[in-house]
Design a protein around this motif. Structure first.
Motif, PDB file in Angstrom:
ATOM      1  N   LEU A  33     111.961  23.354  43.451  1.00  0.00           N
ATOM      2  CA  LEU A  33     110.974  22.937  42.457  1.00  0.00           C
ATOM      3  C   LEU A  33     111.612  21.883  41.567  1.00  0.00           C
ATOM      4  O   LEU A  33     112.761  22.037  41.140  1.00  0.00           O
ATOM      5  CB  LEU A  33     110.515  24.124  41.611  1.00  0.00           C
ATOM      6  CG  LEU A  33     109.843  25.273  42.357  1.00  0.00           C
ATOM      7  CD1 LEU A  33     109.471  26.391  41.392  1.00  0.00           C
ATOM      8  CD2 LEU A  33     108.609  24.788  43.105  1.00  0.00           C
ATOM      9  N   VAL A  49     107.079  20.136  44.427  1.00  0.00           N
ATOM     10  CA  VAL A  49     107.752  20.986  45.405  1.00  0.00           C
ATOM     11  C   VAL A  49     108.264  20.101  46.531  1.00  0.00           C
ATOM     12  O   VAL A  49     107.519  19.264  47.056  1.00  0.00           O
ATOM     13  CB  VAL A  49     106.795  22.060  45.962  1.00  0.00           C
ATOM     14  CG1 VAL A  49     107.562  23.056  46.833  1.00  0.00           C
ATOM     15  CG2 VAL A  49     106.075  22.777  44.829  1.00  0.00           C
ATOM     16  N   LEU A  69     104.615  30.430  44.699  1.00  0.00           N
ATOM     17  CA  LEU A  69     105.160  30.221  43.369  1.00  0.00           C
ATOM     18  C   LEU A  69     104.670  31.338  42.455  1.00  0.00           C
ATOM     19  O   LEU A  69     103.484  31.684  42.468  1.00  0.00           O
ATOM     20  CB  LEU A  69     104.732  28.865  42.793  1.00  0.00           C
ATOM     21  CG  LEU A  69     105.435  27.598  43.270  1.00  0.00           C
ATOM     22  CD1 LEU A  69     105.263  27.377  44.759  1.00  0.00           C
ATOM     23  CD2 LEU A  69     104.905  26.383  42.505  1.00  0.00           C
ATOM     24  N   TYR A  71     104.446  32.589  38.399  1.00  0.00           N
ATOM     25  CA  TYR A  71     104.577  32.089  37.034  1.00  0.00           C
ATOM     26  C   TYR A  71     104.073  33.123  36.036  1.00  0.00           C
ATOM     27  O   TYR A  71     103.257  33.993  36.360  1.00  0.00           O
ATOM     28  CB  TYR A  71     103.816  30.764  36.853  1.00  0.00           C
ATOM     29  CG  TYR A  71     102.345  30.820  37.184  1.00  0.00           C
ATOM     30  CD1 TYR A  71     101.390  31.078  36.206  1.00  0.00           C
ATOM     31  CD2 TYR A  71     101.892  30.591  38.489  1.00  0.00           C
ATOM     32  CE1 TYR A  71     100.033  31.121  36.501  1.00  0.00           C
ATOM     33  CE2 TYR A  71     100.538  30.627  38.797  1.00  0.00           C
ATOM     34  CZ  TYR A  71      99.612  30.895  37.810  1.00  0.00           C
ATOM     35  OH  TYR A  71      98.284  30.939  38.108  1.00  0.00           O
ATOM     36  N   LEU A 148     109.429  29.074  36.576  1.00  0.00           N
ATOM     37  CA  LEU A 148     108.577  29.005  37.763  1.00  0.00           C
ATOM     38  C   LEU A 148     109.451  29.358  38.959  1.00  0.00           C
ATOM     39  O   LEU A 148     110.480  28.713  39.193  1.00  0.00           O
ATOM     40  CB  LEU A 148     107.989  27.605  37.913  1.00  0.00           C
ATOM     41  CG  LEU A 148     106.893  27.421  38.969  1.00  0.00           C
ATOM     42  CD1 LEU A 148     105.708  28.341  38.699  1.00  0.00           C
ATOM     43  CD2 LEU A 148     106.425  25.976  39.004  1.00  0.00           C
ATOM     44  N   LEU A 150     110.136  30.265  43.061  1.00  0.00           N
ATOM     45  CA  LEU A 150     109.785  30.231  44.480  1.00  0.00           C
ATOM     46  C   LEU A 150     110.074  31.606  45.053  1.00  0.00           C
ATOM     47  O   LEU A 150     111.213  32.072  45.036  1.00  0.00           O
ATOM     48  CB  LEU A 150     110.604  29.171  45.212  1.00  0.00           C
ATOM     49  CG  LEU A 150     110.053  27.755  45.206  1.00  0.00           C
ATOM     50  CD1 LEU A 150     111.135  26.768  45.592  1.00  0.00           C
ATOM     51  CD2 LEU A 150     108.873  27.631  46.163  1.00  0.00           C
ATOM     52  N   SER A 185     114.471  27.573  42.089  1.00  0.00           N
ATOM     53  CA  SER A 185     113.389  27.731  41.138  1.00  0.00           C
ATOM     54  C   SER A 185     113.696  26.965  39.850  1.00  0.00           C
ATOM     55  O   SER A 185     114.722  26.288  39.739  1.00  0.00           O
ATOM     56  CB  SER A 185     113.176  29.220  40.850  1.00  0.00           C
ATOM     57  OG  SER A 185     112.846  29.916  42.044  1.00  0.00           O
TER      58      SER A 185
END
Length: 296
Positions: A33, A49, A69, A71, A148, A150, A185
């Motif tokens: 990211l 991404v 993803l 969040y 955020l 992954l 991430s």
């Protein structure tokens, strides 16, 4: 002519060899990211991404994929596609996203679908390739900081390679899941706020001007700057440095009272002192002493 033909044949052979290797590669990939940019005035942030193969012999033709993803709802919300990258259009359907709301976190799937035949598509090699960029709202997040992630599992990021169907070479491509590598991430990403320095000043005669210089130190612009004496200065990308003329009546030290950027308060550095010399009505070097004597 013979040399040119030989070279051309070699180049074509090399191309098809690389393509075949990519189609047959077991594959291994890395995804990351990348923080794009804040727009604090509109309460939004963009994240991109990207994907690449971990080594030359791991290159593969992208098949179908779901990039997951995760969040936090109190930091980010309402994701939308800002731009689509290398795996949307052509050999691929238009890239889409699927949101799964939860509490306190939500999930976002970026969906890639290979629609070509014979194992055709875009090769994931060792160069980073953009999958897409997503805009999130940061409304309600006063700090604008965010995480955020992954996801590697539950749910998982899944990538497949596309390859030719041996039983139907001109038919729809087959796909096979390939092994994950590193998933990078974003952790505690916060907006940069402006840092501004004040310099200048000097010695002037009363009624003259002195120059103060206000300069951006980290190129986070625009920046609204207030100096002592309620002097207002705006620094922009076009004018990251500004000179201000001042004419104080007495010795004065100027300071930065406040710095404000689009994403919040910044930092001020330095002071500027102006010393004021007030001329005498009769300078000593030019005056002639007068002695008065009274005679009775």
């Amino acid at each position: 002519m013979k040399k040119f033909f030989t070279f051309s044949f070699f180049a074509v052979a090399l191309f098809f060899s690389a393509l075949l290797q990519a189609q047959n590669s077991p594959g291994r990939y890395e995804v990351r990211l990348v923080h794009g940019a804040y727009n604090c005035a509109k309460d939004s942030v963009v994240v991109c991404v990207e994907i690449r193969a971990t080594s030359p012999d791991s290159a593969f033709v992208m098949g179908n994929a779901n990039f997951l993803l995760i969040y936090q709802n109190n930091q980010l919300s309402t994701p939308v596609i800002r731009s689509r990258g290398a795996f949307s259009g052509g050999s691929y359907a238009t890239m889409t996203i699927t949101r799964t709301d939860g509490d306190p976190t939500s999930a976002l799937s970026i969906n890639v679908v290979n629609t070509d035949i014979g194992g055709a598509g875009t090769t994931v090699d060792t160069n980073w390739k953009n999958i897409g960029c997503i805009a999130f709202s940061t409304a309600g997040n006063t700090s604008k900081c965010y995480n955020l992630t992954l996801s590697a599992s539950n749910p998982a990021t899944i990538v497949t390679r596309a390859y030719e169907n041996p039983g139907d070479p001109e038919g729809v491509s087959l796909t096979q899941e390939i092994t994950q590598g590193t998933l990078t991430s974003i952790t505690n990403q916060c907006p940069a706020n402006p840092t501004v320095a004040l310099s200048g000043g000097g010695t002037i005669n009363s009624g003259e001007n002195a120059t103060l210089t206000v300069t951006s130190q980290n190129n986070v612009l625009p920046a609204q700057v207030t100096l002592s004496g309620n002097i207002q200065v705006t620094l922009t990308a076009q004018e990251p440095t500004k000179n201000i003329l001042v004419s104080p009546n007495t010795n004065t030290t100027y300071e930065i009272v406040s710095v404000t950027g689009d994403c919040g308060a910044g930092t001020g550095q330095g002071t500027a002192t102006v010393s004021v010399t007030i001329p005498q009505n009769c300078p000593p070097a030019k005056c002639i002493p007068i002695v008065t004597r009274i005679v009775k």
